[in-house]
Design an enzyme around this catalytic site. Structure first.
Site, PDB file in Angstrom:
ATOM      1  N   ASP A 164       0.835  -1.208   0.000  1.00 17.01           N
ATOM      2  CA  ASP A 164       0.000   0.000   0.000  1.00 17.01           C
ATOM      3  C   ASP A 164       0.873   1.262   0.000  1.00 17.01           C
ATOM      4  OD1 ASP A 164       0.870  -0.158   2.598  1.00 17.01           O
ATOM      5  OD2 ASP A 164      -1.120   0.030   3.518  1.00 17.01           O
ATOM      6  N   SER A 165       2.190   1.062  -0.031  1.00 16.86           N
ATOM      7  CA  SER A 165       3.112   2.178  -0.278  1.00 16.86           C
ATOM      8  C   SER A 165       2.758   2.866  -1.594  1.00 16.86           C
ATOM      9  CB  SER A 165       4.560   1.675  -0.330  1.00 16.86           C
ATOM     10  OG  SER A 165       4.673   0.559  -1.189  1.00 16.86           O
ATOM     11  N   GLU A 192      10.072  -4.124   9.927  1.00 21.10           N
ATOM     12  CA  GLU A 192      10.400  -2.805   9.376  1.00 21.10           C
ATOM     13  C   GLU A 192      11.050  -1.910  10.434  1.00 21.10           C
ATOM     14  OE1 GLU A 192       7.612  -0.933   6.773  1.00 21.10           O
ATOM     15  OE2 GLU A 192       8.741   0.947   6.763  1.00 21.10           O
TER      16      GLU A 192
HETATM   17  O1  KIV Z   1       3.591  -1.073   1.488  1.00 17.89           O
HETATM   18  C1  KIV Z   1       4.727  -1.530   1.303  1.00 17.89           C
HETATM   19  O2  KIV Z   1       5.349  -1.361   0.246  1.00 17.89           O
HETATM   20  C2  KIV Z   1       5.315  -2.299   2.383  1.00 17.89           C
HETATM   21  C3  KIV Z   1       6.777  -2.627   2.285  1.00 17.89           C
HETATM   22  C4  KIV Z   1       7.571  -1.436   2.521  1.00 17.89           C
HETATM   23  C5  KIV Z   1       7.149  -3.728   3.201  1.00 17.89           C
HETATM   24  O3  KIV Z   1       4.652  -2.621   3.312  1.00 17.89           O
END
Ligand code: KIV
Length: 263
Positions: free
Chosen positions: A43-44, A180
């Protein structure tokens, strides 16, 4: 190409590092799929594609649409899709939304950001035959502004809590855990205690694998603050700028289109 299974990923623990990258479209997924064990539709995407301040505004529909595109680029790796903010507040909601993600995207696993309050949800999904990747440490959905983060695991009380959470998640049936921004000694300790693999991001070298956001690998955006754990493997922003500048120059000077570009 031989398909990777979750079992194969689990077997990599203590043998060979697990590779994971995010992807949000078919084009990038096709390349990631050649080299990675896991492709994550994170969700990044809310921040790196849509310019949101945090991941909190991302919806289930956004995840489904991007994951459908990514799935088209995948032939061998495992596809994991993030469950967005407030889509897994209770067992019923989590199961219904996880089922939608599985149904529409054909992913092999969902990922949720976990704390002591939702270990039961991981267990509920697992009991309903849904593979879950858990995400602990710095969990971006907790932040309204993700630039203000601090690594986890300096305080003794914090260390115990995070270790217990990891062990509880393993017992609950999670397949993998993303760590993380967890201090390196604690990430090492968690990785040693657990039988399942850990995938680190900002959690140093002793995790069983690593994940990065693809936009950070490519350096697509000059304006993004570079966090310590990010490594740019190329400068795509500069490459794009050069191409766009050249294109505009050629249009203005009537060097493009040429005869061969015309019908
Ligand atoms: O949303 C994302 O891309 C993530 C990664 C950074 C692990 O959760």
């Amino acid at each position: 190409m031989k398909k990777i299974t979750i079992k194969k990923i689990l077997n990599k623990k203590n043998k060979s590092p697990i590779t994971c990258l995010t992807a949000y479209s078919k084009t990038v997924a096709e390349i990631a799929d050649k080299y990675c064990d896991i492709v994550l539709v994170g969700d990044s995407l809310g921040m790196v594609l849509y310019g949101m301040k945090s991941t909190r505004e991302v919806t289930l529909d956004m995840m489904i649409n991007h994951a459908k595109s990514v799935k088209k680029g995948i032939s061998k790796s495992i596809l994991v899709v993030d469950m967005p903010y407030q889509t897994y507040r209770n067992k019923k909601e989590a199961l219904a939304n996880a089922r939608s993600l599985l149904k529409y995207t054909k992913c092999q696993s969902v990922k949720i950001e976990t704390d002591k309050n939702n270990v039961g949800i991981v267990n509920h999904l697992k009991k309903n035959n849904i593979n879950v990747v858990s995400h602990i440490g710095v969990t971006p959905q907790k932040f309204k502004n993700f630039n203000k983060i601090r690594a986890v695991g300096s305080l003794e009380s914090e260390k115990l809590k995070i270790c217990k959470l990891a062990v509880d998640l393993e017992k609950a049936g999670t397949s993998l855990i993303i760590l993380e921004c967890i201090k390196k000694d604690l990430a090492k300790e968690i990785t040693k205690i657990l039988k399942i693999p850990t995938i680190g991001i900002g959690s140093a070298v002793n995790c069983d694998g690593q994940v990065l956001v693809i936009n950070d690998v490519l350096a697509t955006d000059k304006s993004v603050k570079k966090l310590r754990f990010v490594k740019n493997y190329c400068k795509l922003d500069a490459i794009i700028e050069k191409a766009v500048k050249r294109y505009c120059y050629e249009v203005k000077t009537k060097k493009f289109p040429k005869k061969k570009n015309s019908y």
